[in-house]
Design a protein around this motif. Structure first.
Motif, PDB file in Angstrom:
ATOM      1  N   GLY A  60      45.199  -3.298  12.266  1.00  0.00           N
ATOM      2  CA  GLY A  60      46.322  -3.681  12.252  1.00  0.00           C
ATOM      3  C   GLY A  60      45.671  -5.348  12.622  1.00  0.00           C
ATOM      4  O   GLY A  60      45.392  -6.420  12.028  1.00  0.00           O
ATOM      5  N   HIS A  61      44.068  -5.079  13.228  1.00  0.00           N
ATOM      6  CA  HIS A  61      43.600  -7.143  14.043  1.00  0.00           C
ATOM      7  C   HIS A  61      42.225  -7.206  12.674  1.00  0.00           C
ATOM      8  O   HIS A  61      42.589  -8.112  12.584  1.00  0.00           O
ATOM      9  N   SER A  90      45.420  -9.671  19.565  1.00  0.00           N
ATOM     10  CA  SER A  90      44.502  -9.924  18.259  1.00  0.00           C
ATOM     11  C   SER A  90      45.480 -11.399  17.890  1.00  0.00           C
ATOM     12  O   SER A  90      44.224 -11.322  16.649  1.00  0.00           O
ATOM     13  N   ASP A 160      52.142 -12.286  11.772  1.00  0.00           N
ATOM     14  CA  ASP A 160      51.736 -10.846  12.733  1.00  0.00           C
ATOM     15  C   ASP A 160      53.246 -10.282  12.600  1.00  0.00           C
ATOM     16  O   ASP A 160      53.643  -9.797  13.675  1.00  0.00           O
ATOM     17  N   ALA A 162      52.913  -6.758  13.375  1.00  0.00           N
ATOM     18  CA  ALA A 162      52.628  -5.748  14.004  1.00  0.00           C
ATOM     19  C   ALA A 162      53.445  -4.875  14.730  1.00  0.00           C
ATOM     20  O   ALA A 162      53.587  -3.506  14.632  1.00  0.00           O
ATOM     21  N   HIS A 163      54.889  -5.747  15.165  1.00  0.00           N
ATOM     22  CA  HIS A 163      55.674  -4.804  16.214  1.00  0.00           C
ATOM     23  C   HIS A 163      56.737  -4.281  14.996  1.00  0.00           C
ATOM     24  O   HIS A 163      57.925  -4.005  15.203  1.00  0.00           O
ATOM     25  N   MET A 187      51.052  -8.586   8.009  1.00  0.00           N
ATOM     26  CA  MET A 187      50.068  -7.840   8.972  1.00  0.00           C
ATOM     27  C   MET A 187      51.105  -7.132   9.885  1.00  0.00           C
ATOM     28  O   MET A 187      52.003  -7.662  10.432  1.00  0.00           O
ATOM     29  N   SER A 189      50.204  -2.761  12.263  1.00  0.00           N
ATOM     30  CA  SER A 189      49.649  -2.533  12.930  1.00  0.00           C
ATOM     31  C   SER A 189      50.161  -1.002  12.859  1.00  0.00           C
ATOM     32  O   SER A 189      51.398  -0.949  12.944  1.00  0.00           O
ATOM     33  N   LYS A 194      52.329   2.277  18.329  1.00  0.00           N
ATOM     34  CA  LYS A 194      52.931   1.518  17.591  1.00  0.00           C
ATOM     35  C   LYS A 194      54.502   2.413  17.171  1.00  0.00           C
ATOM     36  O   LYS A 194      53.944   3.775  16.841  1.00  0.00           O
ATOM     37  N   GLY A 201      45.275   2.304  13.004  1.00  0.00           N
ATOM     38  CA  GLY A 201      45.445   1.989  11.000  1.00  0.00           C
ATOM     39  C   GLY A 201      46.109   0.626  10.787  1.00  0.00           C
ATOM     40  O   GLY A 201      46.803  -0.024  12.082  1.00  0.00           O
ATOM     41  N   TYR A 322      54.033  -7.174  29.019  1.00  0.00           N
ATOM     42  CA  TYR A 322      53.710  -7.243  27.535  1.00  0.00           C
ATOM     43  C   TYR A 322      54.400  -8.636  27.717  1.00  0.00           C
ATOM     44  O   TYR A 322      55.437  -7.975  26.910  1.00  0.00           O
TER      45      TYR A 322
END
Ligand SMILES: *Cc1c(COP(=O)(O)O)cnc(C)c1O
Length: 380
Positions: A60-61, A90, A160, A162-163, A187, A189, A194, A201, A322
């Motif tokens: 993802g980054h 990230s 982002d 990612a989540h 993007m 992740s 995840k 990836g 987190y």
């Protein structure tokens, strides 16, 4: 019996299923550089996400960095990007590593995502070129408000997400649109931790089809032809074994999310009403992926949260602060940002704890975790 519970556990397909998926590679000997599994996985992702344009990445980054490059952020001399400090390293690192300057907006108390009013205020700066919001824990940002600010100011929007793989929002006509539908690009992740993974990836989904060759070239050293190299690109390609993992895991994703929903429901049932604890409310009209199980401890000091974390750790149960600290507080950025400018994010980072969350977490274990959390608050 091993009673240890980690905060997350990677989803894996049945071994035989994965072996069958990768068997053709032992025939072709084609292991990377956009082979058959890569093509197939890209096609399946488009279908799953309802996205016209997808490019796969090694993680993802690197996907985020390549998206910044491909969207040309900073190319016209405007070098500031409005973003949030309540995120994983990230997001902020990608902006800084691409020679841009993060400008931090605060987040909303209600869902931890970037506050559109603050985005509007910061967007008045003519040096701002883009907004890089984060769909935190799978809660979607106020995408409509953000888009209208961006349109007004001529800013790019790069999410982002990612989540947010598997998160969907209901349109006014009742149909569903995925988290891939918003902004200029998003993007995702596919890291092992995840909701959906390809071991490592990532992917970028984007609006303008003209970006497809650009993203694919950025991830492959900027090579544009057999003897042509047009960009100073890096190497961020997804290999065939990871693509095959994605193909398999995608088949099971809806089932995994359904199990996560039951885990989340059990947590809510057990923790609702515990004094001094807050759960994050689900948005109306949004189908969550239940990526994380964040809870907030009332009060300004992190003592309560830290006590719960310690009580869980004593019985072999993992939990995670987190996001704590804010990215604006990282040692590598010392003296550069003022985290008191984002007081809501700062307070949330001291109050939040993510409890174990994965599809196969047993409901009895959820009950045990909840008893410990509630007990750490002087109530059992
Ligand atoms: C995981 C994550 C990333 C980075 O993704 P990788 O695939 O690990 O490189 C970026 N942003 C957020 C919010 C994440 O949670």
């Amino acid at each position: 019996m091993d009673s240890h519970i980690l905060v997350t556990r990677s989803s894996m397909p049945p071994l035989e299923e994965y072996v069958a998926e990768i068997a053709p590679l032992w025939e072709s000997h084609w292991l990377t550089n956009m082979g058959e599994k890569h093509k197939e996985f890209e096609r399946l992702l488009k279908e799953y996400l309802g996205a016209n344009n997808v490019a796969l990445f090694v993680n993802g980054h690197n996907a985020l960095e390549c998206a910044i490059e491909a969207l040309g952020l900073g190319a016209d001399g405007r070098r500031k990007v409005i973003t949030t400090p309540f995120t994983f390293a990230s997001t902020t690192h990608a902006i800084v590593r691409k020679g841009l300057e993060p400008v931090f907006a605060d987040v909303r108390e209600s869902d931890y995502t970037i506050d559109p009013e603050q985005v509007a205020r910061l967007a008045a700066d003519p040096e701002v070129c883009a907004v890089l919001p984060v769909h935190v824990y799978g809660n979607l940002c106020d995408v409509d408000a953000i888009q209208s600010i961006a349109d007004e100011r001529g800013l790019k929007v790069l999410y982002d997400a990612a989540h947010a793989f598997g998160v969907e929002r209901r349109r006014p006509d009742g149909s569903w649109e995925s988290a891939a539908s918003f902004g200029d690009a998003s993007m995702f992740s596919f890291h092992a931790t995840k909701v959906f993974n390809t071991v490592e990836g990532g992917a970028v989904c984007f609006r303008d089809p003209a970006l497809k060759p650009v993203l694919d070239q950025w991830k492959n050293f900027g090579i544009t032809g057999p003897e042509d190299v047009e960009y100073v690109g890096g190497n961020a390609k997804m290999n065939e074994l990871c693509a095959a993992m994605g193909i398999c895991n995608l088949r099971h994703l809806d089932e995994e999310i359904a199990k996560r929903r039951m885990v989340a429901a059990r947590y809510c049932e057990q923790l609702e009403g515990v004094r001094g604890l807050h759960l994050s409310p689900l948005h109306e009209g949004v189908r969550s992926n239940f990526a994380y199980m964040p809870i907030l401890f009332e009060g300004e000091a992190p003592a309560e949260r830290d006590a719960a974390m310690a009580a869980l750790a004593e019985t072999g149960i993992g939990s995670r602060k987190y996001f704590y600290p804010l990215t604006s507080e990282f040692a590598c950025y010392a003296g550069r940002f003022d985290s008191s400018m984002t007081p809501v994010a700062l307070r949330l980072s001291r109050q939040v704890l993510c409890l174990p969350m994965y599809a196969d977490l047993a409901l009895e274990d959820v009950d045990r975790i909840c008893r410990i959390v509630a007990g750490s608050r002087g109530r059992s």
